[in-house]
Design an enzyme around this catalytic site. Sequence first.
Site, PDB file in Angstrom:
ATOM      1  N   ASP A   8       3.764  -2.573  -7.940  1.00  0.00           N
ATOM      2  CA  ASP A   8       3.040  -1.743  -7.228  1.00  0.00           C
ATOM      3  C   ASP A   8       2.645  -0.236  -7.835  1.00  0.00           C
ATOM      4  O   ASP A   8       2.830   0.878  -6.855  1.00  0.00           O
ATOM      5  CB  ASP A   8       3.091  -1.924  -5.658  1.00  0.00           C
ATOM      6  CG  ASP A   8       3.205  -3.157  -5.094  1.00  0.00           C
ATOM      7  OD1 ASP A   8       3.026  -4.245  -5.862  1.00  0.00           O
ATOM      8  OD2 ASP A   8       3.268  -3.200  -3.942  1.00  0.00           O
ATOM      9  N   ASP A  46      -0.418  -4.222  -4.635  1.00  0.00           N
ATOM     10  CA  ASP A  46      -0.742  -4.188  -3.265  1.00  0.00           C
ATOM     11  C   ASP A  46      -2.312  -4.365  -3.485  1.00  0.00           C
ATOM     12  O   ASP A  46      -2.984  -3.742  -3.845  1.00  0.00           O
ATOM     13  CB  ASP A  46      -0.428  -3.339  -2.571  1.00  0.00           C
ATOM     14  CG  ASP A  46       0.177  -3.527  -1.380  1.00  0.00           C
ATOM     15  OD1 ASP A  46       0.796  -4.721  -1.074  1.00  0.00           O
ATOM     16  OD2 ASP A  46       0.752  -2.545  -0.462  1.00  0.00           O
ATOM     17  N   HIS A  48      -4.949  -5.167  -0.559  1.00  0.00           N
ATOM     18  CA  HIS A  48      -5.401  -5.766   0.649  1.00  0.00           C
ATOM     19  C   HIS A  48      -6.908  -5.684   1.070  1.00  0.00           C
ATOM     20  O   HIS A  48      -7.686  -4.942   0.457  1.00  0.00           O
ATOM     21  CB  HIS A  48      -4.619  -4.545   1.839  1.00  0.00           C
ATOM     22  CG  HIS A  48      -3.241  -4.446   1.827  1.00  0.00           C
ATOM     23  ND1 HIS A  48      -2.466  -5.494   1.809  1.00  0.00           N
ATOM     24  CD2 HIS A  48      -2.469  -3.493   1.475  1.00  0.00           C
ATOM     25  CE1 HIS A  48      -1.080  -5.092   1.749  1.00  0.00           C
ATOM     26  NE2 HIS A  48      -1.217  -3.862   1.569  1.00  0.00           N
ATOM     27  N   SER A  54      -1.250  -4.514   8.266  1.00  0.00           N
ATOM     28  CA  SER A  54      -0.232  -3.584   8.217  1.00  0.00           C
ATOM     29  C   SER A  54      -0.746  -2.185   8.393  1.00  0.00           C
ATOM     30  O   SER A  54      -0.059  -1.324   8.248  1.00  0.00           O
ATOM     31  CB  SER A  54       0.360  -3.527   6.883  1.00  0.00           C
ATOM     32  OG  SER A  54      -0.404  -3.103   5.878  1.00  0.00           O
ATOM     33  N   HIS A  65      -4.214   1.746   2.822  1.00  0.00           N
ATOM     34  CA  HIS A  65      -3.927   2.065   1.258  1.00  0.00           C
ATOM     35  C   HIS A  65      -4.028   0.706   0.814  1.00  0.00           C
ATOM     36  O   HIS A  65      -4.139  -0.301   1.236  1.00  0.00           O
ATOM     37  CB  HIS A  65      -2.412   2.277   1.336  1.00  0.00           C
ATOM     38  CG  HIS A  65      -1.442   1.205   1.696  1.00  0.00           C
ATOM     39  ND1 HIS A  65      -1.314   0.771   3.160  1.00  0.00           N
ATOM     40  CD2 HIS A  65      -0.878   0.059   0.854  1.00  0.00           C
ATOM     41  CE1 HIS A  65      -0.186  -0.260   3.069  1.00  0.00           C
ATOM     42  NE2 HIS A  65      -0.210  -0.826   1.969  1.00  0.00           N
ATOM     43  N   CYS A 129       8.762  -2.755  -1.139  1.00  0.00           N
ATOM     44  CA  CYS A 129       8.107  -3.864  -2.022  1.00  0.00           C
ATOM     45  C   CYS A 129       9.122  -4.454  -3.416  1.00  0.00           C
ATOM     46  O   CYS A 129       9.197  -5.172  -3.551  1.00  0.00           O
ATOM     47  CB  CYS A 129       6.618  -3.487  -2.642  1.00  0.00           C
ATOM     48  SG  CYS A 129       5.578  -3.515  -0.955  1.00  0.00           S
TER      49      CYS A 129
HETATM   50 ZN   LIG Z   1       0.699  -2.512   1.297  1.00  0.00          ZN
END
Ligand SMILES: [Zn+2]
Length: 177
Positions: A8, A46, A48, A54, A65, A129
């Site tokens: 990430d 990541d 999303h 989240s 994010h 993470c």
């Molecule tokens: Zn995330």
Amino acid sequence: MRALIVVDVQNDFCPGGALAVPDGDAVVEAVNRLAGEASFVVATRDWHPADHGSFVPEGGIWPVHCVRDTPGASLHPEIDSAQIDVIVDKGQVRDLEGYSGFEGTELERLLRSRGVEAVDVAGLALDYCVKATALDARRAGFDVTVHRGATRAVEVNAGDGERAVEELRAAGVSVVD
Ligand SMILES: [Zn+2]
């Protein structure tokens, strides 16, 4: 066979991003150096949906994010993409946290198909993470090393980075400078 997992290193986790990790972009140089020494490099992102569970508006704990296909979700521009063999996207399911690169992805199968037995882990963030990915790698039976100098912690609570290191070591993960 060793693999490097770069977790990430995305714009939203770097200074100026939506969920900036303090000094997050400082990992880039170290990550590029590790990638140059590695025979197989996987970068996670990541990735999303816009309504990921989240996110604060959805009742989660994080600002919005790394929404897929947005600039914030892109890898940091100074990550040497020529050294990355495969990108694995995670966090794509609305109701799963997706901290770990192994959660709901093909990562384990990918590593096994390459004959990988040991993984090096770097990236962002150490206390979320990176930790989750390294712990899952260990549970899956890989020999795991986290490179402290190539990670940074969010530190929502002061000391979270150190606690993450302790948790990793207790699980049998090597943590090196
Ligand atoms: Zn995330």
